[in-house]
Design a protein around this motif. Structure first.
Motif, PDB file in Angstrom:
ATOM      1  N   PRO A  80     -13.023 -15.895  -4.099  1.00  0.00           N
ATOM      2  CA  PRO A  80     -12.485 -15.699  -2.746  1.00  0.00           C
ATOM      3  C   PRO A  80     -13.510 -16.098  -1.698  1.00  0.00           C
ATOM      4  CG  PRO A  80     -12.211 -13.722  -4.102  1.00  0.00           C
ATOM      5  CD  PRO A  80     -13.113 -14.636  -4.856  1.00  0.00           C
ATOM      6  N   VAL A  81     -13.032 -16.401  -0.501  1.00  0.00           N
ATOM      7  CA  VAL A  81     -13.939 -16.732   0.600  1.00  0.00           C
ATOM      8  C   VAL A  81     -13.930 -15.650   1.671  1.00  0.00           C
ATOM      9  CG1 VAL A  81     -13.712 -19.207   0.209  1.00  0.00           C
ATOM     10  CG2 VAL A  81     -12.159 -18.085   1.791  1.00  0.00           C
ATOM     11  N   GLU A  82     -13.046 -14.676   1.536  1.00  0.00           N
ATOM     12  CA  GLU A  82     -12.974 -13.555   2.474  1.00  0.00           C
ATOM     13  C   GLU A  82     -12.836 -12.270   1.662  1.00  0.00           C
ATOM     14  OE1 GLU A  82     -11.016 -12.995   6.822  1.00  0.00           O
ATOM     15  OE2 GLU A  82      -9.600 -13.484   5.226  1.00  0.00           O
ATOM     16  N   PHE A  83     -13.643 -11.272   2.013  1.00  0.00           N
ATOM     17  CA  PHE A  83     -13.721 -10.064   1.200  1.00  0.00           C
ATOM     18  C   PHE A  83     -13.358  -8.839   2.033  1.00  0.00           C
ATOM     19  CE2 PHE A  83     -16.675 -13.257  -0.300  1.00  0.00           C
ATOM     20  CZ  PHE A  83     -16.376 -13.323  -1.645  1.00  0.00           C
ATOM     21  N   GLY A  84     -12.778  -7.857   1.368  1.00  0.00           N
ATOM     22  CA  GLY A  84     -12.411  -6.619   2.061  1.00  0.00           C
ATOM     23  C   GLY A  84     -11.300  -5.914   1.332  1.00  0.00           C
ATOM     24  N   GLY A  85     -10.486  -5.199   2.101  1.00  0.00           N
ATOM     25  CA  GLY A  85      -9.386  -4.466   1.501  1.00  0.00           C
ATOM     26  C   GLY A  85      -8.308  -5.377   0.977  1.00  0.00           C
ATOM     27  N   ARG A  97       0.801  -1.216   0.000  1.00  0.00           N
ATOM     28  CA  ARG A  97       0.000   0.000   0.000  1.00  0.00           C
ATOM     29  C   ARG A  97       0.839   1.274   0.000  1.00  0.00           C
ATOM     30  NH1 ARG A  97      -4.495  -1.824   4.590  1.00  0.00           N
ATOM     31  NH2 ARG A  97      -4.946  -3.844   3.650  1.00  0.00           N
ATOM     32  N   GLY A  98       1.899   1.282   0.788  1.00  0.00           N
ATOM     33  CA  GLY A  98       2.654   2.514   0.958  1.00  0.00           C
ATOM     34  C   GLY A  98       3.798   2.629  -0.026  1.00  0.00           C
ATOM     35  N   VAL A  99       4.164   3.844  -0.347  1.00  0.00           N
ATOM     36  CA  VAL A  99       5.328   4.079  -1.204  1.00  0.00           C
ATOM     37  C   VAL A  99       6.544   4.461  -0.378  1.00  0.00           C
ATOM     38  CG1 VAL A  99       3.935   4.725  -3.192  1.00  0.00           C
ATOM     39  CG2 VAL A  99       4.650   6.500  -1.582  1.00  0.00           C
ATOM     40  N   HIS A 100       6.357   4.580   0.941  1.00  0.00           N
ATOM     41  CA  HIS A 100       7.494   4.946   1.791  1.00  0.00           C
ATOM     42  C   HIS A 100       8.431   3.756   1.975  1.00  0.00           C
ATOM     43  CE1 HIS A 100       5.535   2.866   5.141  1.00  0.00           C
ATOM     44  NE2 HIS A 100       4.425   3.551   4.875  1.00  0.00           N
ATOM     45  N   THR A 101       9.598   4.032   2.530  1.00  0.00           N
ATOM     46  CA  THR A 101      10.656   3.027   2.618  1.00  0.00           C
ATOM     47  C   THR A 101      10.248   1.825   3.457  1.00  0.00           C
ATOM     48  OG1 THR A 101      12.371   4.694   2.301  1.00  0.00           O
ATOM     49  CG2 THR A 101      13.044   2.620   3.338  1.00  0.00           C
ATOM     50  N   LEU A 102       9.634   2.056   4.615  1.00  0.00           N
ATOM     51  CA  LEU A 102       9.245   0.934   5.461  1.00  0.00           C
ATOM     52  C   LEU A 102       8.237   0.042   4.760  1.00  0.00           C
ATOM     53  CD1 LEU A 102       8.932   2.447   9.070  1.00  0.00           C
ATOM     54  CD2 LEU A 102      10.882   1.317   7.992  1.00  0.00           C
ATOM     55  N   GLY A 103       7.267   0.667   4.062  1.00  0.00           N
ATOM     56  CA  GLY A 103       6.276  -0.113   3.332  1.00  0.00           C
ATOM     57  C   GLY A 103       6.921  -0.957   2.246  1.00  0.00           C
ATOM     58  N   SER A 104       7.889  -0.387   1.568  1.00  0.00           N
ATOM     59  CA  SER A 104       8.575  -1.131   0.510  1.00  0.00           C
ATOM     60  C   SER A 104       9.370  -2.300   1.076  1.00  0.00           C
ATOM     61  CB  SER A 104       9.506  -0.195  -0.269  1.00  0.00           C
ATOM     62  OG  SER A 104       8.766   0.810  -0.918  1.00  0.00           O
ATOM     63  N   ARG A 105      10.058  -2.059   2.204  1.00  0.00           N
ATOM     64  CA  ARG A 105      10.839  -3.138   2.816  1.00  0.00           C
ATOM     65  C   ARG A 105       9.934  -4.244   3.341  1.00  0.00           C
ATOM     66  NH1 ARG A 105      14.974   0.599   5.880  1.00  0.00           N
ATOM     67  NH2 ARG A 105      13.871  -0.136   7.728  1.00  0.00           N
ATOM     68  N   GLY A 164      -7.504  -8.010   3.555  1.00  0.00           N
ATOM     69  CA  GLY A 164      -7.080  -7.381   4.800  1.00  0.00           C
ATOM     70  C   GLY A 164      -5.578  -7.384   4.981  1.00  0.00           C
ATOM     71  N   THR A 165      -5.155  -6.889   6.122  1.00  0.00           N
ATOM     72  CA  THR A 165      -3.725  -6.896   6.435  1.00  0.00           C
ATOM     73  C   THR A 165      -3.271  -8.323   6.715  1.00  0.00           C
ATOM     74  OG1 THR A 165      -3.788  -4.663   7.362  1.00  0.00           O
ATOM     75  CG2 THR A 165      -1.957  -6.070   8.030  1.00  0.00           C
ATOM     76  N   PRO A 166      -2.311  -8.829   5.980  1.00  0.00           N
ATOM     77  CA  PRO A 166      -1.903 -10.228   6.153  1.00  0.00           C
ATOM     78  C   PRO A 166      -0.997 -10.422   7.359  1.00  0.00           C
ATOM     79  CG  PRO A 166      -0.582  -9.202   4.449  1.00  0.00           C
ATOM     80  CD  PRO A 166      -1.590  -8.168   4.871  1.00  0.00           C
ATOM     81  N   MET A 167      -0.600 -11.679   7.580  1.00  0.00           N
ATOM     82  CA  MET A 167       0.279 -12.042   8.695  1.00  0.00           C
ATOM     83  C   MET A 167       1.720 -11.770   8.265  1.00  0.00           C
ATOM     84  SD  MET A 167      -2.477 -13.957   8.065  1.00  0.00           S
ATOM     85  CE  MET A 167      -1.847 -15.291   7.102  1.00  0.00           C
ATOM     86  N   ILE A 168       2.099 -10.524   8.232  1.00  0.00           N
ATOM     87  CA  ILE A 168       3.391 -10.131   7.649  1.00  0.00           C
ATOM     88  C   ILE A 168       4.554 -10.697   8.457  1.00  0.00           C
ATOM     89  CG2 ILE A 168       4.790  -8.210   6.816  1.00  0.00           C
ATOM     90  CD1 ILE A 168       2.146  -6.521   6.927  1.00  0.00           C
ATOM     91  N   ALA A 169       4.541 -10.454   9.754  1.00  0.00           N
ATOM     92  CA  ALA A 169       5.632 -10.960  10.595  1.00  0.00           C
ATOM     93  C   ALA A 169       5.662 -12.481  10.574  1.00  0.00           C
ATOM     94  CB  ALA A 169       5.476 -10.451  12.024  1.00  0.00           C
ATOM     95  N   GLY A 170       4.484 -13.103  10.514  1.00  0.00           N
ATOM     96  CA  GLY A 170       4.433 -14.564  10.432  1.00  0.00           C
ATOM     97  C   GLY A 170       5.071 -15.078   9.162  1.00  0.00           C
ATOM     98  N   ALA A 171       4.810 -14.402   8.048  1.00  0.00           N
ATOM     99  CA  ALA A 171       5.422 -14.807   6.785  1.00  0.00           C
ATOM    100  C   ALA A 171       6.937 -14.645   6.845  1.00  0.00           C
ATOM    101  CB  ALA A 171       4.846 -13.992   5.635  1.00  0.00           C
ATOM    102  N   THR A 207     -14.540  -6.207  -8.453  1.00  0.00           N
ATOM    103  CA  THR A 207     -13.709  -7.202  -9.127  1.00  0.00           C
ATOM    104  C   THR A 207     -12.482  -7.477  -8.274  1.00  0.00           C
ATOM    105  OG1 THR A 207     -12.558  -5.473 -10.388  1.00  0.00           O
ATOM    106  CG2 THR A 207     -14.485  -6.509 -11.426  1.00  0.00           C
ATOM    107  N   TRP A 208     -11.888  -8.635  -8.525  1.00  0.00           N
ATOM    108  CA  TRP A 208     -10.811  -9.091  -7.645  1.00  0.00           C
ATOM    109  C   TRP A 208      -9.441  -8.921  -8.295  1.00  0.00           C
ATOM    110  CZ3 TRP A 208     -14.468  -8.700  -4.704  1.00  0.00           C
ATOM    111  CH2 TRP A 208     -15.628  -9.469  -4.736  1.00  0.00           C
ATOM    112  N   LYS A 209      -8.435  -8.848  -7.423  1.00  0.00           N
ATOM    113  CA  LYS A 209      -7.060  -8.857  -7.887  1.00  0.00           C
ATOM    114  C   LYS A 209      -6.714 -10.233  -8.459  1.00  0.00           C
ATOM    115  CE  LYS A 209      -4.643  -5.353  -5.130  1.00  0.00           C
ATOM    116  NZ  LYS A 209      -3.648  -5.147  -4.051  1.00  0.00           N
ATOM    117  N   GLU A 210      -5.591 -10.283  -9.129  1.00  0.00           N
ATOM    118  CA  GLU A 210      -5.102 -11.558  -9.657  1.00  0.00           C
ATOM    119  C   GLU A 210      -4.494 -12.371  -8.521  1.00  0.00           C
ATOM    120  OE1 GLU A 210      -0.834  -9.596 -11.064  1.00  0.00           O
ATOM    121  OE2 GLU A 210      -2.241 -10.365 -12.559  1.00  0.00           O
ATOM    122  N   LEU A 211      -4.113 -13.606  -8.853  1.00  0.00           N
ATOM    123  CA  LEU A 211      -3.432 -14.464  -7.893  1.00  0.00           C
ATOM    124  C   LEU A 211      -2.099 -13.850  -7.477  1.00  0.00           C
ATOM    125  CD1 LEU A 211      -3.857 -18.014  -9.508  1.00  0.00           C
ATOM    126  CD2 LEU A 211      -5.150 -17.048  -7.603  1.00  0.00           C
TER     127      LEU A 211
END
Length: 409
Positions: free
Chosen positions: A246-251, A54-62, A274-281, A263-267
Motif C-alpha cells: 500500500p502507499v497510504e496507511f491507516g484505518g 465498520r458498523g452493524v447498524h442498518t445505515l452502515g449496512s446500506r 481511511g474513510t473512502p469517497m462513499i458518496a462519490g462511489a 498486516t494488511w487486508k486483502e484486495l
C-alpha cells in the motif's frame, strides 16, 4: 441516441451565460452530471449516510452495500475479472501515482526502462519521472509522427528487453489520438514489460474491455464520465496488486496491528485506507448506469460524427489551425486561431456563452513538440449537437473580426 433529449437530463445546461444559451464544450476537462447522478448522491446523504465496513447498524449496512455495489458496476463496466481488482481512488492522477509508487518503486532497478510518449498528460508523466529518479531507471519516449500519432514500428524499436513499464494514454487529451493499446500491450508483454494505461479520456467515450486489451493497470476518473469529482478507479491484474505494498496507511486497510508491525487486508481494501469517497462511489455507479443505458457504442458513433462535422466547419475558417490526426480521432478538437492567444479566444467565446478550454492542458512537453505555448480546445460529449458546433464556428469568426482579422474564406 437523441442528444437534445439527453441534454434535458443535465440541469446545468439549461442556463444562459452572458445572455446566450450555454454551449458547453469543455468535456475533456470535466463532464456535466445528469439528474440521476445528482439524485443518487442526494439520496445517499439523505437516507444511507454512514461509514462503510465498520458498523452493524442498518445505515452502515446500506452504505456498505451501496459502496461495494458501485465497485461491482465499475468491474462490469471495464469487464474486469473480479471486483476485488478495482481500487477506488480520487481519480486518474491518484491511480497512476499508486502504480508508480506501489509497483514501480518496488520493482525497478538501475538501468531498467520506462517507456512513455510525448503526448502524456502530466499525471502520466511526472509520477514516472519521480520513480525513475528514485530507482535509477531510464525514461524513453516513443516518437510522434507529424500528425500526432505513433506507429507500431516505433513502439517495437523503443520497447526493449530492458523495458519494465510502458505507460501510455489510450486517448490524448490534446491531439485526440487514439492509441492501439491492445497491440502495444502485446509488444510490451513480449519484451517482459507491463503496460499502464491512462484511461481518463477513453473510458467516457469508448467501450473498454481490460481483458481484451490485456492491460496490466488501467486508471480512470469519474468526473469525466458524468460522475462526481473526487472519485476514480484503478484496475490491476490480481497478481500484480497482490505483490504491491500500500502507499497510504491507516484505518480500514489493516488486518492486524501490533505495536511494532502490522498486516494488511486483502484486495481491494489494502489500498483504501481511511474513510473512502462513499458518496462519490455511489455517484459513479449511477453514472455507469446512465452511460450503459445509452450505450458506449452510440456515444462513440455520435462523437465521431460530430467531430467530422466540426473539422469540416472549423477548417473553413481562414487562419485556424487544427492539431492532431484528421481521421480516427476522439471527440475533441485542439486549435489555434492565427496569432490570437488561446486565452483571448476562450474569453471572447465565453461572452458568446461558449465554454472551451485554453492553456497547455497539463501537457507542456507536447506543447513544445507542437511549437506553441498553448492551444484552445473544444471537446464534445453525448449532449452536444451540430448546432453547438455551428455556434462555435460562428463565434470564432466573430473572434477573428474582434481582433481585426478577415472573416471566412
Amino acid at each position: 441516441m437523441d442528444p437534445l433529449a439527453l441534454k434535458s437530463e443535465f440541469p446545468i445546461l439549461n442556463q444562459d451565460i452572458n445572455g446566450h444559451p450555454l454551449v458547453y464544450l469543455d468535456n475533456a476537462a470535466t463532464t456535466q452530471k445528469p439528474r440521476s447522478v445528482i439524485e443518487a448522491i442526494k439520496r445517499y446523504y439523505e437516507w444511507d449516510n454512514a461509514n462503510v465496513h465498520r458498523g452493524v447498524h442498518t445505515l452502515g449496512s446500506r452504505a456498505t452495500d451501496a459502496y461495494e455495489g458501485a465497485r461491482e458496476k465499475v468491474a462490469r463496466f471495464l469487464n474486469a475479472p473480479a471486483s476485488r481488482q478495482i481500487i477506488f481512488t480520487r481519480g486518474t492522477t491518484t491511480a497512476l501515482n499508486i502504480v508508480a509508487s506501489g509497483y514501480a518503486r518496488q520493482t525497478l532497478r538501475e538501468g531498467d526502462e520506462i517507456v512513455l510518449t510525448p503526448m502524456e498528460h502530466h499525471s502520466n508523466l511526472i509520477p514516472w519521472q519521480q520513480a525513475a529518479k528514485a530507482t535509477g531507471a531510464t525514461l524513453k519516449y516513443i516518437p510522434l509522427q507529424p500528425d500526432g500519432t505513433i506507429t507500431l514500428a516505433d513502439v517495437e524499436a523503443t520497447v526493449t528487453e530492458r523495458t519494465k513499464i510502458v505507460a501510455i494514454t489510450y486517448v490524448s487529451n490534446v491531439l485526440g489520438t487514439i492509441n492501439p493499446i491492445a497491440k502495444i500491450a502485446e509488444i510490451a508483454h513480449r519484451n517482459g514489460a507491463i503496460i499502464v494505461v491512462d484511461g481518463a479520456q477513453s473510458t467516457p467515450h469508448l467501450k473498454v474491455d481490460v481483458q481484451a486489451l490485456d492491460v496490466d493497470f488501467y486508471a480512470l476518473s469519474g468526473h469525466k464520465m458524468c460522475g462526481p469529482t473526487g472519485i476514480g478507479a484503478l484496475y490491476g491484474k490480481a497478481q500484480l496488486l497482490e505483490r504491491m505494498e500500500p502507499v497510504e496507511f491507516g484505518g480500514e486497510m489493516i488486518d492486524f496491528v501490533e505495536l511494532y508491525d502490522s498486516t494488511w487486508k486483502e484486495l481491494p481494501w489494502k489500498f483504501e485506507g481511511g474513510t473512502p469517497m462513499i458518496a462519490g462511489a455511489v455517484g459513479l455507479g449511477a453514472a455507469i448506469d446512465f452511460l450503459e443505458q445509452i450505450g458506449l457504442h452510440n456515444i462513440d458513433q455520435h462523437e465521431k460524427k460530430l467531430t467530422r462535422y466540426a473539422i469540416e466547419r472549423l477548417s473553413n475558417i481562414d487562419g485556424l489551425k487544427i492539431f492532431g490526426p484528421r481521421e480516427e480521432r476522439a471527440g475533441l478538437i485542439t486549435f489555434n486561431l492565427g496569432d490570437v492567444h488561446p486565452h483571448d479566444v476562450a474569453t471572447v467565446l465565453d461572452t458568446e456563452g461558449i465554454a472551451v478550454r485554453a492553456g497547455h492542458h497539463c501537457c507542456q512537453p507536447l506543447m513544445r513538440w507542437l511549437n506553441v505555448s498553448a492551444t484552445a480546445r473544444a471537446s464534445f460529449y453525448l449532449y452536444n449537437t451540430e448546432h453547438d458546433v455551428d455556434r462555435l464556428a460562428e463565434s470564432l469568426v466573430k473572434t477573428k473580426e474582434f481582433f481585426g482579422y478577415e472573416s471566412i474564406r
